[in-house]
Design a protein around this motif. Structure first.
Motif, PDB file in Angstrom:
ATOM      1  N   ASN A  30      28.321  20.272-106.381  1.00 44.44           N
ATOM      2  CA  ASN A  30      27.119  19.931-105.641  1.00 44.44           C
ATOM      3  C   ASN A  30      25.883  19.812-106.542  1.00 44.44           C
ATOM      4  O   ASN A  30      24.787  19.543-106.089  1.00 44.44           O
ATOM      5  CB  ASN A  30      26.884  21.010-104.571  1.00 44.44           C
ATOM      6  CG  ASN A  30      25.987  20.540-103.472  1.00 44.44           C
ATOM      7  OD1 ASN A  30      25.077  21.239-103.080  1.00 44.44           O
ATOM      8  ND2 ASN A  30      26.216  19.365-102.979  1.00 44.44           N
TER       9      ASN A  30
ATOM     10  N   ARG B 265      23.905  15.172-102.987  1.00 46.95           N
ATOM     11  CA  ARG B 265      23.917  16.216-101.958  1.00 46.95           C
ATOM     12  C   ARG B 265      23.891  15.653-100.550  1.00 46.95           C
ATOM     13  O   ARG B 265      24.257  16.346 -99.601  1.00 46.95           O
ATOM     14  CB  ARG B 265      22.745  17.165-102.188  1.00 46.95           C
ATOM     15  CG  ARG B 265      22.967  18.026-103.413  1.00 46.95           C
ATOM     16  CD  ARG B 265      21.745  18.793-103.793  1.00 46.95           C
ATOM     17  NE  ARG B 265      21.962  19.515-105.048  1.00 46.95           N
ATOM     18  CZ  ARG B 265      20.986  19.963-105.813  1.00 46.95           C
ATOM     19  NH1 ARG B 265      19.734  19.772-105.460  1.00 46.95           N
ATOM     20  NH2 ARG B 265      21.259  20.610-106.927  1.00 46.95           N
TER      21      ARG B 265
ATOM     22  N   PHE C 237      28.271  27.455 -96.701  1.00 43.19           N
ATOM     23  CA  PHE C 237      28.427  28.676 -97.497  1.00 43.19           C
ATOM     24  C   PHE C 237      29.220  29.729 -96.736  1.00 43.19           C
ATOM     25  O   PHE C 237      29.290  29.715 -95.515  1.00 43.19           O
ATOM     26  CB  PHE C 237      27.056  29.207 -97.911  1.00 43.19           C
ATOM     27  CG  PHE C 237      26.447  28.415 -99.038  1.00 43.19           C
ATOM     28  CD1 PHE C 237      26.018  27.112 -98.823  1.00 43.19           C
ATOM     29  CD2 PHE C 237      26.345  28.949-100.303  1.00 43.19           C
ATOM     30  CE1 PHE C 237      25.490  26.363 -99.844  1.00 43.19           C
ATOM     31  CE2 PHE C 237      25.812  28.204-101.337  1.00 43.19           C
ATOM     32  CZ  PHE C 237      25.387  26.908-101.117  1.00 43.19           C
TER      33      PHE C 237
ATOM     34  N   ASN D 164      15.491  16.077 -94.208  1.00 41.78           N
ATOM     35  CA  ASN D 164      15.374  15.935 -95.657  1.00 41.78           C
ATOM     36  C   ASN D 164      15.878  14.578 -96.125  1.00 41.78           C
ATOM     37  O   ASN D 164      15.472  14.084 -97.168  1.00 41.78           O
ATOM     38  CB  ASN D 164      16.158  17.032 -96.373  1.00 41.78           C
ATOM     39  CG  ASN D 164      15.408  18.340 -96.373  1.00 41.78           C
ATOM     40  OD1 ASN D 164      14.186  18.354 -96.279  1.00 41.78           O
ATOM     41  ND2 ASN D 164      16.131  19.442 -96.464  1.00 41.78           N
TER      42      ASN D 164
ATOM     43  N   MET E 282      24.321  16.134 -91.494  1.00 43.37           N
ATOM     44  CA  MET E 282      23.960  15.242 -92.601  1.00 43.37           C
ATOM     45  C   MET E 282      25.011  14.152 -92.792  1.00 43.37           C
ATOM     46  O   MET E 282      24.853  13.262 -93.615  1.00 43.37           O
ATOM     47  CB  MET E 282      23.799  16.052 -93.885  1.00 43.37           C
ATOM     48  CG  MET E 282      22.674  17.071 -93.790  1.00 43.37           C
ATOM     49  SD  MET E 282      22.518  18.076 -95.272  1.00 43.37           S
ATOM     50  CE  MET E 282      21.722  16.926 -96.388  1.00 43.37           C
TER      51      MET E 282
ATOM     52  N   ALA F 240      20.114  28.173-103.114  1.00 42.38           N
ATOM     53  CA  ALA F 240      21.230  27.258-103.400  1.00 42.38           C
ATOM     54  C   ALA F 240      21.637  26.522-102.130  1.00 42.38           C
ATOM     55  O   ALA F 240      21.889  25.314-102.138  1.00 42.38           O
ATOM     56  CB  ALA F 240      22.405  28.035-103.978  1.00 42.38           C
ATOM     57  N   ALA F 241      21.673  27.263-101.014  1.00 49.57           N
ATOM     58  CA  ALA F 241      22.073  26.647 -99.746  1.00 49.57           C
ATOM     59  C   ALA F 241      21.057  25.600 -99.312  1.00 49.57           C
ATOM     60  O   ALA F 241      21.423  24.548 -98.785  1.00 49.57           O
ATOM     61  CB  ALA F 241      22.229  27.716 -98.669  1.00 49.57           C
ATOM     62  N   LEU F 242      19.776  25.887 -99.545  1.00 50.78           N
ATOM     63  CA  LEU F 242      18.740  24.921 -99.184  1.00 50.78           C
ATOM     64  C   LEU F 242      18.866  23.673-100.062  1.00 50.78           C
ATOM     65  O   LEU F 242      18.797  22.547 -99.573  1.00 50.78           O
ATOM     66  CB  LEU F 242      17.348  25.537 -99.375  1.00 50.78           C
ATOM     67  CG  LEU F 242      16.932  26.600 -98.363  1.00 50.78           C
ATOM     68  CD1 LEU F 242      15.579  27.176 -98.739  1.00 50.78           C
ATOM     69  CD2 LEU F 242      16.881  26.016 -96.964  1.00 50.78           C
ATOM     70  N   LEU F 243      19.069  23.907-101.363  1.00 50.95           N
ATOM     71  CA  LEU F 243      19.205  22.778-102.290  1.00 50.95           C
ATOM     72  C   LEU F 243      20.357  21.883-101.875  1.00 50.95           C
ATOM     73  O   LEU F 243      20.271  20.666-101.931  1.00 50.95           O
ATOM     74  CB  LEU F 243      19.458  23.294-103.708  1.00 50.95           C
ATOM     75  CG  LEU F 243      18.257  23.802-104.488  1.00 50.95           C
ATOM     76  CD1 LEU F 243      18.704  24.247-105.872  1.00 50.95           C
ATOM     77  CD2 LEU F 243      17.188  22.732-104.594  1.00 50.95           C
ATOM     78  N   SER F 244      21.449  22.499-101.454  1.00 51.57           N
ATOM     79  CA  SER F 244      22.616  21.693-101.127  1.00 51.57           C
ATOM     80  C   SER F 244      22.386  20.875 -99.857  1.00 51.57           C
ATOM     81  O   SER F 244      23.171  20.002 -99.538  1.00 51.57           O
ATOM     82  CB  SER F 244      23.866  22.560-101.019  1.00 51.57           C
ATOM     83  OG  SER F 244      23.872  23.232 -99.799  1.00 51.57           O
ATOM     84  N   ARG F 245      21.321  21.190 -99.131  1.00 49.81           N
ATOM     85  CA  ARG F 245      20.979  20.330 -97.993  1.00 49.81           C
ATOM     86  C   ARG F 245      19.766  19.461 -98.338  1.00 49.81           C
ATOM     87  O   ARG F 245      18.925  19.178 -97.491  1.00 49.81           O
ATOM     88  CB  ARG F 245      20.729  21.167 -96.746  1.00 49.81           C
ATOM     89  CG  ARG F 245      22.039  21.606 -96.098  1.00 49.81           C
ATOM     90  CD  ARG F 245      21.813  22.223 -94.747  1.00 49.81           C
ATOM     91  NE  ARG F 245      21.259  23.565 -94.851  1.00 49.81           N
ATOM     92  CZ  ARG F 245      20.648  24.180 -93.861  1.00 49.81           C
ATOM     93  NH1 ARG F 245      20.481  23.583 -92.714  1.00 49.81           N
ATOM     94  NH2 ARG F 245      20.187  25.393 -94.038  1.00 49.81           N
ATOM     95  N   CYS F 246      19.679  19.105 -99.616  1.00 48.81           N
ATOM     96  CA  CYS F 246      18.653  18.162-100.060  1.00 48.81           C
ATOM     97  C   CYS F 246      17.234  18.701 -99.943  1.00 48.81           C
ATOM     98  O   CYS F 246      16.290  17.934 -99.751  1.00 48.81           O
ATOM     99  CB  CYS F 246      18.756  16.832 -99.311  1.00 48.81           C
ATOM    100  SG  CYS F 246      20.236  15.941 -99.701  1.00 48.81           S
ATOM    101  N   HIS F 247      17.070  20.004-100.039  1.00 53.60           N
ATOM    102  CA  HIS F 247      15.731  20.589-100.008  1.00 53.60           C
ATOM    103  C   HIS F 247      14.985  20.182-101.267  1.00 53.60           C
ATOM    104  O   HIS F 247      15.507  20.288-102.363  1.00 53.60           O
ATOM    105  CB  HIS F 247      15.866  22.109 -99.945  1.00 53.60           C
ATOM    106  CG  HIS F 247      14.586  22.853-100.165  1.00 53.60           C
ATOM    107  ND1 HIS F 247      13.505  22.718 -99.336  1.00 53.60           N
ATOM    108  CD2 HIS F 247      14.225  23.742-101.112  1.00 53.60           C
ATOM    109  CE1 HIS F 247      12.537  23.498 -99.774  1.00 53.60           C
ATOM    110  NE2 HIS F 247      12.940  24.129-100.850  1.00 53.60           N
ATOM    111  N   GLU F 248      13.768  19.677-101.095  1.00 51.50           N
ATOM    112  CA  GLU F 248      12.996  19.268-102.269  1.00 51.50           C
ATOM    113  C   GLU F 248      11.598  19.841-102.226  1.00 51.50           C
ATOM    114  O   GLU F 248      10.628  19.194-102.589  1.00 51.50           O
ATOM    115  CB  GLU F 248      12.972  17.750-102.379  1.00 51.50           C
ATOM    116  CG  GLU F 248      14.234  17.241-103.051  1.00 51.50           C
ATOM    117  CD  GLU F 248      14.455  15.761-102.873  1.00 51.50           C
ATOM    118  OE1 GLU F 248      13.727  15.127-102.100  1.00 51.50           O
ATOM    119  OE2 GLU F 248      15.370  15.237-103.515  1.00 51.50           O
TER     120      GLU F 248
ATOM    121  N   ALA G 119       9.830  20.916 -99.499  1.00 54.54           N
ATOM    122  CA  ALA G 119       9.178  20.989 -98.190  1.00 54.54           C
ATOM    123  C   ALA G 119      10.159  21.477 -97.135  1.00 54.54           C
ATOM    124  O   ALA G 119      11.368  21.418 -97.325  1.00 54.54           O
ATOM    125  CB  ALA G 119       8.652  19.622 -97.805  1.00 54.54           C
ATOM    126  N   PHE G 120       9.626  21.995 -96.065  1.00 53.52           N
ATOM    127  CA  PHE G 120      10.458  22.409 -94.937  1.00 53.52           C
ATOM    128  C   PHE G 120      10.066  21.572 -93.723  1.00 53.52           C
ATOM    129  O   PHE G 120       9.286  22.013 -92.893  1.00 53.52           O
ATOM    130  CB  PHE G 120      10.262  23.892 -94.630  1.00 53.52           C
ATOM    131  CG  PHE G 120      10.838  24.791 -95.668  1.00 53.52           C
ATOM    132  CD1 PHE G 120      12.148  25.211 -95.602  1.00 53.52           C
ATOM    133  CD2 PHE G 120      10.056  25.220 -96.728  1.00 53.52           C
ATOM    134  CE1 PHE G 120      12.684  26.040 -96.569  1.00 53.52           C
ATOM    135  CE2 PHE G 120      10.579  26.052 -97.700  1.00 53.52           C
ATOM    136  CZ  PHE G 120      11.899  26.459 -97.615  1.00 53.52           C
TER     137      PHE G 120
END
Lengths: 277, 258
Positions: free
Chosen positions: A53, A81, A88, A110, A158, B213-221, B223-224
């Motif tokens: 990932n 991603r 998780f 996102n 997603m 890591a979990a946020l990143l894997s959902r394309c977090h950049e 902002a929320f």
């Protein structure tokens, strides 16, 4: 390369404290299949997923997604991603929003999708996971099983090409675990490549088409479920035992109760049918 | 804290438009900020209490506890306001000689103390109304609509979520310590509490790393983004708010208590 969605070539990952999690791991994952990554605790399953990932960057080796080499700039990572989602192991670390709907909408938002499309995806993901009616429920008020479903929905929304579930049945009761595996089966039928990690060989045998056997960060075996599970030496090396169903089948075969030509049964019902004959 | 959250999620008004709830509360707070009539303060305290107890059906014991929390600060504070040093010959309601000084309660100081007490209670009860009817998602919506910087609203959101995660973690550490006699004596209690705090820190760090890591894997950049919520206005609620506004205006004509 066309039929392989993911390839890794000699990837090495060592954590800051010196733990070698992956060593020279080379493997190919076929597109559209149900794949189980099997290994004992600490065999490198989670590290592998985080590498796939782009969360972790291997110190050595290369990863290819859909034939393209992984790049680590912002834009490439975003694209990767959006196509490869991870659920998780502990939903508690994945859920951050105040309510279920906001949680599931996070990923699609996102992706920059319009509100209407986000709503459609949220609704669809919640329907698939059986969470309809809980949209406004606060995430901390969900049961553990529901948290897991919400975490899965948040990734499903997603609409990734590859869905990874890290120990998707951990800490779930049999009914919830069954539902999760059924859901993963359904998703796989829609053409998504579904990868799970587990150390439960029974679960892997009944569900997966392809097996990847890891031990100490190394690839021990890869191939169709039956072939991998028949090789007892491999399983022992990985610290795992053979699926009970397969053990019984082999025993029956040795005693001449089933014909040699039939393939090994994947379910209890299939085994029962064989014995009757 | 957890009961407040529970009530908000189960309140009769949880689906009401957050702007309506906020307007009602702001009306009360605004009235308190602009005037100092005891009758109005008292009216707001009574109104909010009646709504909270009889409409929202909050258990009276719980509501009293909620009010006692600010009162623990308010009462000593107001006593300090009421008591003042005064010249011995001045006309006061209560006189206490204290060495060379004379402490006393005068008409003015008492009036001020009562005024502060009632105004504070009115504001507190109005804010409790908001807390007891508005879920965090709706508060977040209000913050965004109020053009509060996104960073601040997001921080509040993450804090909110993490309070529960932290409480859960603390609870499980506490349980695991108790089962091994961690709180069987004063000495053990101190040691266990220390390691609970340390464990909580380590676990929180670990968890935040995983969560990131979990946020990143959902394309977090960074902002929320949140899904726009659509609430429906209710004519009835606006009429009620208007009615309260009119009543508060009418009460302004009552002469002061003191």
């Amino acid at each position: 390369m066309g039929s392989n969605i993911i390839e890794t070539k000699g990837i090495v990952f060592t954590y800051a404290d010196g733990t070698k999690a992956l060593s020279e791991l080379t493997l190919t994952l076929p597109a559209g299949k149900r794949i189980a990554v099997l290994g004992a605790n600490g065999s490198g399953k989670t590290t592998l997923f985080l590498c796939l990932n782009g969360i972790l960057r291997p110190q050595k080796g290369e990863i290819f997604f859909a034939g393209e080499r992984l790049r680590y700039d912002k834009k490439s990572l975003h694209r990767l991603r959006s196509k490869l989602g991870i659920v998780f192991q502990d939903p508690e670390v994945q859920l951050f929003a105040a309510n279920v709907q906001q949680e599931v909408a996070f990923g699609p938002l996102n992706l920059g999708l319009p509100e209407k499309e986000v709503r459609r995806r949220v609704r669809q993901a919640l329907t698939l996971t059986g969470m309809t009616g809980l949209e406004e429920k606060a995430t901390h008020m969900l049961s553990y099983g529901q948290k897991k479903q919400a975490a899965i929905a948040s990734v499903l929304a997603m609409e990734p090409d590859v869905l990874i579930g890290d120990e998707p049945t951990a800490w779930l009761d049999q009914s919830h675990a069954g539902k999760v595996m059924e859901l993963f089966h359904k998703i796989s039928k829609q053409g998504t490549t579904v990868i799970i990690s587990t150390h439960d060989t029974d679960l892997a045998f009944s569900w997966a088409e392809e097996i990847i056997l890891l031990g100490n960060g190394k690839l021990l075996g890869i191939g169709p479920a039956e072939a991998v599970f028949l090789d007892k030496g491999l399983l022992t090396a990985a610290g795992l035992s053979r699926p009970l169903l397969l053990e019984i089948f082999i025993l029956l075969k040795e005693r001449g109760r089933v014909t040699n030509e039939v393939p090994a049964p994947r379910t209890l019902e299939a085994l029962a049918c064989l014995i009757k004959e | 804290m957890f009961m407040l959250d529970w009530y908000a999620h189960h309140s009769k008004l949880r689906f009401a438009h957050p702007a309506e709830k906020a307007s009602f509360v702001l009306l009360c707070l605004g009235r308190m900020a602009s005037g100092d009539l005891e009758a109005i303060s008292l009216a707001i305290v009574l109104l909010q209490s009646i709504i909270i107890l009889f409409y929202l059906r909050i258990k009276p014991r719980f509501y009293v506890k909620l009010l006692l929390m600010p009162l623990a600060f308010l009462i000593p504070g107001c006593l300090a306001v009421a008591l003042e040093t005064i010249p011995a010959q001045a006309g006061a309601m209560l006189i206490m000689p204290l060495g060379s000084l004379t402490l006393g309660v005068s008409h003015d100081s008492l009036s001020l103390a009562v005024n502060i007490l009632l105004r504070s209670l009115a504001c507190v009860s109005a804010l409790y109304f908001l807390t007891l009817t508005t879920t965090f998602t709706q508060l977040g919506w209000l913050l965004r609509k109020a053009k509060i910087p996104a960073g601040a609203a997001e921080l509040a959101l993450l804090t909110y979520r993490f309070i529960f995660v932290l409480a859960d973690t603390a609870h499980s550490i506490y349980t695991s310590q108790s089962t091994r006699l961690g709180y069987s004596s004063w000495r053990n209690t101190l040691r266990s509490l220390g390691s609970l705090a340390a464990g909580l820190l380590i676990k929180s760090l670990d968890r935040s790393r995983l969560m990131y890591a979990a946020l990143l894997s959902r394309c977090h950049e960074g902002a929320f983004p949140s899904l726009e919520m659509h609430y429906r206005f209710s004519l009835r609620n606006w009429l009620l708010i208007g009615g309260v506004a009119a009543a508060l205006l009418a009460l302004s004509r009552i002469p002061p208590f003191f």
